[in-house]
Design a protein around this motif. Structure first.
Motif, mmCIF file in Angstrom:
data_model
loop_
_atom_site.group_PDB
_atom_site.id
_atom_site.type_symbol
_atom_site.label_atom_id
_atom_site.label_comp_id
_atom_site.label_asym_id
_atom_site.label_seq_id
_atom_site.Cartn_x
_atom_site.Cartn_y
_atom_site.Cartn_z
ATOM 1 N N ILE A 56 -51.365 -23.092 28.340
ATOM 2 C CA ILE A 56 -52.490 -22.639 27.562
ATOM 3 C C ILE A 56 -52.022 -21.278 27.061
ATOM 4 C CG2 ILE A 56 -55.001 -21.361 27.857
ATOM 5 C CD1 ILE A 56 -55.390 -23.248 30.307
ATOM 6 N N SER A 57 -51.424 -20.585 27.411
ATOM 7 C CA SER A 57 -50.829 -19.306 26.800
ATOM 8 C C SER A 57 -49.871 -19.590 25.507
ATOM 9 C CB SER A 57 -50.188 -18.379 27.877
ATOM 10 O OG SER A 57 -50.934 -17.952 28.969
ATOM 11 N N SER A 58 -49.026 -20.672 25.937
ATOM 12 C CA SER A 58 -48.079 -21.140 24.842
ATOM 13 C C SER A 58 -48.623 -21.768 23.690
ATOM 14 C CB SER A 58 -47.099 -22.031 25.368
ATOM 15 O OG SER A 58 -47.566 -23.114 25.906
ATOM 16 N N ARG A 59 -50.020 -22.057 23.789
ATOM 17 C CA ARG A 59 -50.688 -22.780 22.802
ATOM 18 C C ARG A 59 -51.642 -22.058 22.135
ATOM 19 N NH1 ARG A 59 -50.326 -28.732 22.070
ATOM 20 N NH2 ARG A 59 -48.463 -29.346 23.167
ATOM 21 N N ALA A 60 -51.834 -20.812 22.576
ATOM 22 C CA ALA A 60 -52.857 -19.664 22.126
ATOM 23 C C ALA A 60 -52.716 -19.316 20.513
ATOM 24 C CB ALA A 60 -53.055 -18.790 22.946
ATOM 25 N N VAL A 61 -53.517 -19.425 19.916
ATOM 26 C CA VAL A 61 -53.364 -19.039 18.403
ATOM 27 C C VAL A 61 -54.323 -17.769 18.092
ATOM 28 C CG1 VAL A 61 -53.739 -19.572 16.124
ATOM 29 C CG2 VAL A 61 -52.866 -21.364 17.912
#
Length: 68
Positions: A56-61
């Motif tokens: 989730i953190s890696s895909r947060a924008v």
């Protein structure tokens, strides 16, 4: 403390996606899994909660700032 392991339906619910999407993320190497296979039965995979959080953190924008 032992790692918390989540089922595929639980991960799908947390991400608000279909189970097939979760399997695609796993196949792409985006989500780590733990295989709890016992014997020759089907594999029983689980996703570590920490792995889901990293995903989730890696895909947060971060939304761009509005222009004034």
């Amino acid at each position: 403390m032992p790692a918390r392991l989540l089922s595929i339906p639980a991960v799908a619910a947390a991400l608000d996606v279909d189970r097939r999407s979760v399997y695609r993320f796993i196949a792409a190497g985006d989500l780590p899994v733990v295989d709890l296979r016992t014997g020759t039965d089907r594999s029983r995979i689980r996703v570590p909660a920490a792995g889901l959080n990293e995903f989730i953190s890696s895909r947060a924008v971060i939304a761009p700032r509005p222009r004034r």
